[in-house]
Design a protein around this motif. Sequence first.
Motif, PDB file in Angstrom:
ATOM      1  N   TYR A  14       0.819  -1.205   0.000  1.00 41.22           N
ATOM      2  CA  TYR A  14       0.000   0.000   0.000  1.00 41.22           C
ATOM      3  C   TYR A  14       0.857   1.261   0.000  1.00 41.22           C
ATOM      4  O   TYR A  14       0.542   2.249  -0.675  1.00 41.22           O
ATOM      5  N   ILE A  15       1.957   1.234   0.774  1.00 39.98           N
ATOM      6  CA  ILE A  15       2.872   2.386   0.788  1.00 39.98           C
ATOM      7  C   ILE A  15       3.460   2.596  -0.604  1.00 39.98           C
ATOM      8  O   ILE A  15       3.548   3.727  -1.105  1.00 39.98           O
ATOM      9  N   LYS A  16       3.857   1.502  -1.240  1.00 40.85           N
ATOM     10  CA  LYS A  16       4.402   1.606  -2.600  1.00 40.85           C
ATOM     11  C   LYS A  16       3.337   2.107  -3.576  1.00 40.85           C
ATOM     12  O   LYS A  16       3.625   2.919  -4.469  1.00 40.85           O
ATOM     13  N   ARG A  17       2.117   1.635  -3.410  1.00 36.69           N
ATOM     14  CA  ARG A  17       1.027   2.110  -4.259  1.00 36.69           C
ATOM     15  C   ARG A  17       0.819   3.619  -4.083  1.00 36.69           C
ATOM     16  O   ARG A  17       0.568   4.345  -5.044  1.00 36.69           O
ATOM     17  N   MET A  18       0.910   4.068  -2.834  1.00 34.85           N
ATOM     18  CA  MET A  18       0.738   5.504  -2.558  1.00 34.85           C
ATOM     19  C   MET A  18       1.813   6.327  -3.261  1.00 34.85           C
ATOM     20  O   MET A  18       1.544   7.409  -3.784  1.00 34.85           O
ATOM     21  N   LYS A  19       3.036   5.807  -3.297  1.00 35.42           N
ATOM     22  CA  LYS A  19       4.113   6.508  -4.012  1.00 35.42           C
ATOM     23  C   LYS A  19       3.815   6.555  -5.502  1.00 35.42           C
ATOM     24  O   LYS A  19       4.105   7.554  -6.171  1.00 35.42           O
ATOM     25  N   CYS A  20       3.255   5.460  -5.994  1.00 36.19           N
ATOM     26  CA  CYS A  20       2.878   5.407  -7.410  1.00 36.19           C
ATOM     27  C   CYS A  20       1.739   6.401  -7.685  1.00 36.19           C
ATOM     28  O   CYS A  20       1.755   7.108  -8.688  1.00 36.19           O
ATOM     29  N   ASP A  21       0.763   6.440  -6.781  1.00 34.78           N
ATOM     30  CA  ASP A  21      -0.337   7.406  -6.915  1.00 34.78           C
ATOM     31  C   ASP A  21       0.193   8.833  -6.921  1.00 34.78           C
ATOM     32  O   ASP A  21      -0.299   9.691  -7.659  1.00 34.78           O
ATOM     33  N   LEU A  22       1.188   9.093  -6.073  1.00 41.82           N
ATOM     34  CA  LEU A  22       1.801  10.423  -6.009  1.00 41.82           C
ATOM     35  C   LEU A  22       2.452  10.775  -7.337  1.00 41.82           C
ATOM     36  O   LEU A  22       2.365  11.906  -7.809  1.00 41.82           O
ATOM     37  N   LYS A  23       3.084   9.774  -7.956  1.00 45.94           N
ATOM     38  CA  LYS A  23       3.756   9.994  -9.241  1.00 45.94           C
ATOM     39  C   LYS A  23       2.748  10.324 -10.343  1.00 45.94           C
ATOM     40  O   LYS A  23       2.958  11.237 -11.140  1.00 45.94           O
ATOM     41  N   LYS A  24       1.627   9.577 -10.394  1.00 46.41           N
ATOM     42  CA  LYS A  24       0.671   9.793 -11.477  1.00 46.41           C
ATOM     43  C   LYS A  24      -0.397  10.826 -11.128  1.00 46.41           C
ATOM     44  O   LYS A  24      -1.266  11.115 -11.947  1.00 46.41           O
ATOM     45  N   GLY A  25      -0.338  11.368  -9.888  1.00 46.22           N
ATOM     46  CA  GLY A  25      -1.269  12.417  -9.500  1.00 46.22           C
ATOM     47  C   GLY A  25      -2.651  11.929  -9.135  1.00 46.22           C
ATOM     48  O   GLY A  25      -3.621  12.684  -9.191  1.00 46.22           O
ATOM     49  N   ASP A  26      -2.756  10.651  -8.750  1.00 45.91           N
ATOM     50  CA  ASP A  26      -4.043  10.091  -8.332  1.00 45.91           C
ATOM     51  C   ASP A  26      -4.194  10.300  -6.824  1.00 45.91           C
ATOM     52  O   ASP A  26      -4.032   9.384  -6.017  1.00 45.91           O
ATOM     53  N   PHE A  27      -4.522  11.527  -6.438  1.00 54.23           N
ATOM     54  CA  PHE A  27      -4.522  11.894  -5.021  1.00 54.23           C
ATOM     55  C   PHE A  27      -5.688  11.284  -4.249  1.00 54.23           C
ATOM     56  O   PHE A  27      -5.588  11.070  -3.046  1.00 54.23           O
ATOM     57  N   ASN A  28      -6.802  10.982  -4.924  1.00 52.54           N
ATOM     58  CA  ASN A  28      -7.943  10.376  -4.239  1.00 52.54           C
ATOM     59  C   ASN A  28      -7.608   8.969  -3.738  1.00 52.54           C
ATOM     60  O   ASN A  28      -7.869   8.622  -2.583  1.00 52.54           O
ATOM     61  N   ASP A  29      -7.020   8.150  -4.629  1.00 49.44           N
ATOM     62  CA  ASP A  29      -6.619   6.800  -4.220  1.00 49.44           C
ATOM     63  C   ASP A  29      -5.553   6.854  -3.135  1.00 49.44           C
ATOM     64  O   ASP A  29      -5.547   6.059  -2.201  1.00 49.44           O
ATOM     65  N   LEU A  30      -4.644   7.799  -3.296  1.00 52.66           N
ATOM     66  CA  LEU A  30      -3.569   7.944  -2.304  1.00 52.66           C
ATOM     67  C   LEU A  30      -4.156   8.239  -0.924  1.00 52.66           C
ATOM     68  O   LEU A  30      -3.778   7.607   0.070  1.00 52.66           O
ATOM     69  N   ASN A  31      -5.073   9.165  -0.855  1.00 45.88           N
ATOM     70  CA  ASN A  31      -5.676   9.517   0.433  1.00 45.88           C
ATOM     71  C   ASN A  31      -6.495   8.364   1.007  1.00 45.88           C
ATOM     72  O   ASN A  31      -6.506   8.157   2.222  1.00 45.88           O
ATOM     73  N   TYR A  32      -7.168   7.619   0.136  1.00 48.99           N
ATOM     74  CA  TYR A  32      -7.959   6.472   0.603  1.00 48.99           C
ATOM     75  C   TYR A  32      -7.051   5.440   1.276  1.00 48.99           C
ATOM     76  O   TYR A  32      -7.331   4.975   2.385  1.00 48.99           O
TER      77      TYR A  32
END
Length: 697
Positions: free
Chosen positions: A339-357
């Motif tokens: 999940y932490i790695k996914r959040m970094k990926c979300d940060l890279k692609k600008g998917d802030f909603n998924d990151l916050n979830y």
Amino acid sequence: MPQNAYLYVKGRYFVAFFPDKLVKKQLIARNIKDNYFKSFYVENNDNSSQIVIECNKGFEPLFEKDGDVVIVKPQFVVNQKKKEILSGVPTDLIAIPFYVSENTFSPAQKFKQTYDETLFFSGIRAFYIKNYRLAAAFFKEIVTKYPSSSFFINAYFLLGDCYKNIKEYDKAIKTYNEAIHFAPKNSAVAQTLFSIADIYEKKKMFMSARNIYKRIVKEYADTKWSYQAEFMLGYSYYKENRCRNALKIFLNVKKKSEFYPVSMLLTSECFFRQKDYAKAVLAYYYMSSKLNDIEQSEFYRELGDVGIALCEYEDYKEADRVFSYIEQTHKEDMVNYSYIKRMKCDLKKGDFNDLNYRGKYLIKFSKDEKIKAQARKLMDEAKLKKGNVDKKTIDKIMTKYRNDPEVVSLALFVYAKKNYREKNYEKSLDYLLKLKKLYSNSPYNKKAQPMASDSINKLLDDFYRMPSVDKIDKIYSYAAPLMPEGCDYCRFSWALIFTHKVGYVSKFMHIIKDDACRGAVIAKYFVEMGNNMRALDVMNKLPQQKPYNNYTDMIFGDINYYNGDYNKAYEFYQKALETKQPLMADYLRLRIARVLYHMKKYKEAENILSKIVAKIYSDEVTYLKGLCEYKLNHYKDAIEILSNVENNLKFKEKVLFYKALGYLKLGNTKKAREAYDNLKRTYPHSDYVNILKALLM
């Protein structure tokens, strides 16, 4: 039945042991009656098998061979025999022979159980219930007292395993080597060598481990052992973080090897550590079809890094596949890590909603405080990356993570970007300069290059609209440390030259992209440094076309001026004055005025000086006007004009000298002496002091 089968009776138990055979339950005789027999077991493991049949109390089993069948019959016990007292180990440690292995059987000749056999199977039983110290006691008894036993070699290898499992590594290595010495051709040698290498790795003796792996590769070429050893050789380098050596081995692992997928995964991880995401992704693609062959529990961290590399490469679909593969284990620590790695990926692609979830999920359910802290940090980074944060929020985040370079560098970048959008270019460059000084290795320095270039170019536009020494000094303070690629170093270099800061030009002149401009700047630099020969060499290669013909005329004028040929210098300067660049025109007028002064055409010089509008030349214009007035015998006007630049250190020495001379010409000795005293006090070693002293005497 195989000839190497062992059949024996121990009390109420009948045991059939079959090395290298797999037992099939249906081959057991069907006339076993519950009145006589209590139970039977069939167990398979390690390529061998055994059957244990237990009689009810008061009965002992008898067996006989009838063709290809072994018949087991119950026998009523009239007199119980005393148990044989075993030496070497306590009687309460002796276990019922109960060994586990693999293959099929047929009956064999019956034989009488021996003491060494009892010891061996008791050791096996203890070994499989993980009582390694007890097992070692049994195996050691065989090794020391029964060297001719058929169990001697197996006991030796197993004794080494026992020592390894109880972490008596030195004893284990010694025992393994002795076992290999006694049976160098034994099928267990290769596996034993791996055990020795594993011990060396546990002791951080990686070089010794690698020597073992190289031996296996050599002695067991093109076997499963050599493939495993080849992989482990690279893996030992990998565990030492010596990726360069590991890559040489991983990249040569054959595709038919079962270790090819994990080798490619670790290859990808090595490239990831080098931040070479393209190669990391390429290595992953080679093994992506065999992703399911990777053991998540052992390599989930490497898989997570591969997911990040795929995100950097913008293959988000495959990254999601990798993260999902980690998460399907449903193990909390691995899912949290993914999940932490996914959040970094979300940060890279600008998917802030998924990151916050995901961040909120981890903060609520994770028991690991470090994971929670990472989630909060990534959520704060997301706030910064969104860009719609005020200065107060940015300051708060910077204070919270003041010791975290990753977050602070992002905050500085966001600060700079915010000011850039507001067209506050100096403020933007201040933050980028701070980012460069504090975190020179931050990736945001590279991302900031276009912003820094454009900001400097905008400041240059402002400088050329209203030239100022302070402005060019400010621009230099940004350009010199940042050195952004897109900066217009051609215009910047000429701005430095026109403000008499030629010495600074050497830092930028060789990175000017335009060849003609670069040549003109370099030639001008050599002229100002007094190297006319090198300047002429460069000039001969310059194109004679606009706008560079104006620059070449100016440079030829400089060469003649410094050589004392003022007429030719005047001609070249006049030709160069055709330029449409206002600052360059004023620069040339100043040069022409100097030439006219040396030609004693003082009135014409004053005429030219009156046409100069750039304020950066105002002090020099005033100084030259004062000199011209002095030469025209207008001493009072000369003194008045020169007094305006008396505080400019560039001109002060000569100003005091000419003021003293002017006062002397006017017959005002008192004022002349005041000027002389001021000159002597400020420049005691000046040649002008001696001249005035003589005149005043």
